[in-house]
Design an enzyme around this catalytic site. Structure first.
Site, PDB file in Angstrom:
ATOM      1  N   GLU A 174      44.986  48.184  61.345  1.00  0.00           N
ATOM      2  CA  GLU A 174      44.584  47.169  60.378  1.00  0.00           C
ATOM      3  C   GLU A 174      45.223  45.810  60.661  1.00  0.00           C
ATOM      4  OE1 GLU A 174      43.857  47.101  55.590  1.00  0.00           O
ATOM      5  OE2 GLU A 174      44.374  48.918  56.655  1.00  0.00           O
ATOM      6  N   SER A 208      43.034  44.703  47.381  1.00  0.00           N
ATOM      7  CA  SER A 208      43.294  45.534  46.199  1.00  0.00           C
ATOM      8  C   SER A 208      44.790  45.508  45.916  1.00  0.00           C
ATOM      9  CB  SER A 208      42.850  46.973  46.441  1.00  0.00           C
ATOM     10  OG  SER A 208      41.553  47.008  46.964  1.00  0.00           O
ATOM     11  N   SER A 262      49.640  42.925  51.164  1.00  0.00           N
ATOM     12  CA  SER A 262      50.506  43.123  52.324  1.00  0.00           C
ATOM     13  C   SER A 262      50.994  41.778  52.807  1.00  0.00           C
ATOM     14  CB  SER A 262      49.737  43.799  53.468  1.00  0.00           C
ATOM     15  OG  SER A 262      49.771  45.181  53.313  1.00  0.00           O
ATOM     16  N   ARG A 282      54.786  43.951  59.284  1.00  0.00           N
ATOM     17  CA  ARG A 282      54.666  43.962  57.823  1.00  0.00           C
ATOM     18  C   ARG A 282      56.074  43.889  57.258  1.00  0.00           C
ATOM     19  NH1 ARG A 282      54.290  47.159  53.083  1.00  0.00           N
ATOM     20  NH2 ARG A 282      52.427  46.688  51.843  1.00  0.00           N
TER      21      ARG A 282
HETATM   22  P1  ADP Z   1      40.369  45.719  50.083  1.00  0.00           P
HETATM   23  O1  ADP Z   1      40.314  45.774  51.583  1.00  0.00           O
HETATM   24  O2  ADP Z   1      41.587  46.375  49.517  1.00  0.00           O
HETATM   25  O3  ADP Z   1      39.114  46.152  49.421  1.00  0.00           O
HETATM   26  P2  ADP Z   1      39.734  42.850  49.781  1.00  0.00           P
HETATM   27  O4  ADP Z   1      40.419  41.827  50.621  1.00  0.00           O
HETATM   28  O5  ADP Z   1      38.313  43.132  50.083  1.00  0.00           O
HETATM   29  O6  ADP Z   1      40.637  44.172  49.760  1.00  0.00           O
HETATM   30  O7  ADP Z   1      39.899  42.375  48.272  1.00  0.00           O
HETATM   31  C1  ADP Z   1      39.564  43.160  47.160  1.00  0.00           C
HETATM   32  C2  ADP Z   1      39.806  42.336  45.915  1.00  0.00           C
HETATM   33  O8  ADP Z   1      38.970  41.178  45.953  1.00  0.00           O
HETATM   34  C3  ADP Z   1      39.467  43.014  44.619  1.00  0.00           C
HETATM   35  O9  ADP Z   1      40.561  43.758  44.148  1.00  0.00           O
HETATM   36  C4  ADP Z   1      39.129  41.848  43.714  1.00  0.00           C
HETATM   37  O10 ADP Z   1      40.299  41.304  43.147  1.00  0.00           O
HETATM   38  C5  ADP Z   1      38.572  40.805  44.661  1.00  0.00           C
HETATM   39  N1  ADP Z   1      37.102  40.679  44.709  1.00  0.00           N
HETATM   40  C6  ADP Z   1      36.443  39.573  45.139  1.00  0.00           C
HETATM   41  N2  ADP Z   1      35.118  39.734  45.065  1.00  0.00           N
HETATM   42  C7  ADP Z   1      34.898  40.974  44.585  1.00  0.00           C
HETATM   43  C8  ADP Z   1      33.716  41.730  44.289  1.00  0.00           C
HETATM   44  N3  ADP Z   1      32.477  41.219  44.453  1.00  0.00           N
HETATM   45  N4  ADP Z   1      33.870  42.992  43.828  1.00  0.00           N
HETATM   46  C9  ADP Z   1      35.086  43.526  43.636  1.00  0.00           C
HETATM   47  N5  ADP Z   1      36.229  42.857  43.890  1.00  0.00           N
HETATM   48  C10 ADP Z   1      36.160  41.598  44.359  1.00  0.00           C
END
Ligand code: ADP
Length: 361
Positions: A134, A185, A188, A200
């Site tokens: 990652e 979510s 990091s 990290r």
């Molecule tokens: P992950 O890889 O953990 O899914 P992301 O970088 O994609 O992480 O970010 C996820 C976060 O982005 C969510 O927790 C929320 O705060 C935000 N977010 C932005 N747009 C959206 C969307 N359309 N649906 C859900 N979450 C979203």
């Protein structure tokens, strides 16, 4: 043969805890090969590029599209697509319908879902996932995009003054060393010394998922967009306890301004206050709480590792200028102007792009 480019179509995937990011390279030149293959390729291309939304939940970020990019000697366009990871089943069905299963044998993927869904990819569409680290993918993607997109990196000037506040382009051609804060979510935090040295150093589980989760609980909203638009109309000082609520003004001895939050959600123990607070106020307070906590951890990491530039990425920052401005202000204020918060236009897609750049057979 390990040195041949992989067969088309070229994808990269980052399957996160909330969102799956898919990037697709569309070559300009006519494709060569068996005619059935070409038909399927054209079908895939047509589907992916003619639409900007796919079903209920898939979405193409057309504003991020990168044209005339050279990849493995071919000129083409990179498309940026996202869908909720919870809709993975639909995605796999679609991949089947569009004939992808016939052409694609291996997809480069990263993120926790590359492990979690490995069996489903194999069973449903007979695709192998070539898994990439990652952090490596993230850094690789970031460097590539920054090279290919001249206005990628920016900062916010005058972040506390809405009349003067502006996005300003930042020259990130000599980036090292810097702190990279990925707000997905969870969060990091990476210390990046060079294109290949990245570690990290910290993280927190209070991230974008926490903001969205708490916001849904507190306001009854259902989407990130809804949460952000509620927050835009709210006032966190109706929810938080400020220094001046405790001291009656500034706390001069410690140099703490009266408007500073002393206790996030600290007013909500009062029934009377609770009865007066709006959904908007609660959404705003949640956003401010989560963002300031991340800013504070990031600043301590930057201090500990003697880094001046702090780059914030991740989809938490999507359509979220409130959080970006808060981070910009907090980094500047609490470091007495010695640290700078930087942002990147393709905020959530670097891991997926890093995968696209990987070689696979
Ligand atoms: P992950 O890889 O953990 O899914 P992301 O970088 O994609 O992480 O970010 C996820 C976060 O982005 C969510 O927790 C929320 O705060 C935000 N977010 C932005 N747009 C959206 C969307 N359309 N649906 C859900 N979450 C979203």
């Amino acid at each position: 043969n390990g040195s041949d480019p992989p067969s088309m179509p070229w994808f990269g995937m980052d399957i996160g805890g909330t969102l799956s990011k898919l990037v697709y390279f569309e070559p300009k030149d006519i494709m060569q090969g068996e005619s059935e293959e070409i038909d399927i390729l054209k079908n895939i291309r047509k589907y992916l590029t003619k639409n900007s939304s796919y079903g209920k939940s898939g979405h193409r970020d057309t504003h991020l599209q990168m044209d005339n990019v050279v990849l493995r000697g071919l000129v083409g366009t990179i498309h940026f697509i996202r869908f909720p990871t919870s809709a993975m089943k639909n995605f796999l069905n679609l991949a089947n319908q569009k004939g992808m299963a016939k052409l694609v044998t291996t997809v480069s993927a990263t993120g926790g879902g590359a492990f979690k869904f490995e069996e489903d990819f194999k069973r449903e569409v007979n695709m192998k996932l070539a898994k990439y680290d990652e952090l490596e993918a993230l850094l690789k993607g970031l460097i590539f995009i920054d090279k290919n997109s001249p206005t990628e990196c920016y900062y916010w000037s005058n972040p506390t003054d809405d009349t003067k506040c502006a996005k300003v382009n930042y020259d990130f051609s000599k980036p090292y060393p810097f702190l990279l804060v990925n707000i997905g979510s969870g969060v990091s935090i990476l210390s990046v010394k060079s294109a290949t040295e990245c570690k990290r150093v910290s993280g927190t589980s209070l991230g974008g998922g926490t903001f969205l989760g708490l916001c849904c609980l507190l306001t009854g909203c259902n989407t990130f967009e809804e949460a952000i638009s509620l927050a835009a109309d709210g006032d966190h000082t109706h929810v938080d306890k400020l220094v001046k609520d405790i001291y009656g003004g500034d706390y001069a001895k410690f140099g703490l301004p009266g408007d500073l939050v002393a206790s996030s959600f600290g007013q909500m123990n009062s029934r009377d206050r609770r009865s007066k607070v709006s959904r908007q106020d609660l959404a705003r307070a949640t956003l401010v709480t989560i963002t300031n906590n991340i800013g504070s951890i990031a600043r301590m990491c930057a201090m500990q590792h003697s880094l001046e530039r702090v780059v914030f990425i991740g989809n938490f920052l999507r359509v979220n200028p409130i959080a970006m401005k808060l981070l910009a202000y907090a980094m500047d204020y609490w470091s007495n102007g010695s640290m700078k918060a930087l942002f990147l236009e393709h905020e959530g897609y670097f891991g997926a792009v890093g995968c696209l750049l990987q070689y696979h057979d």
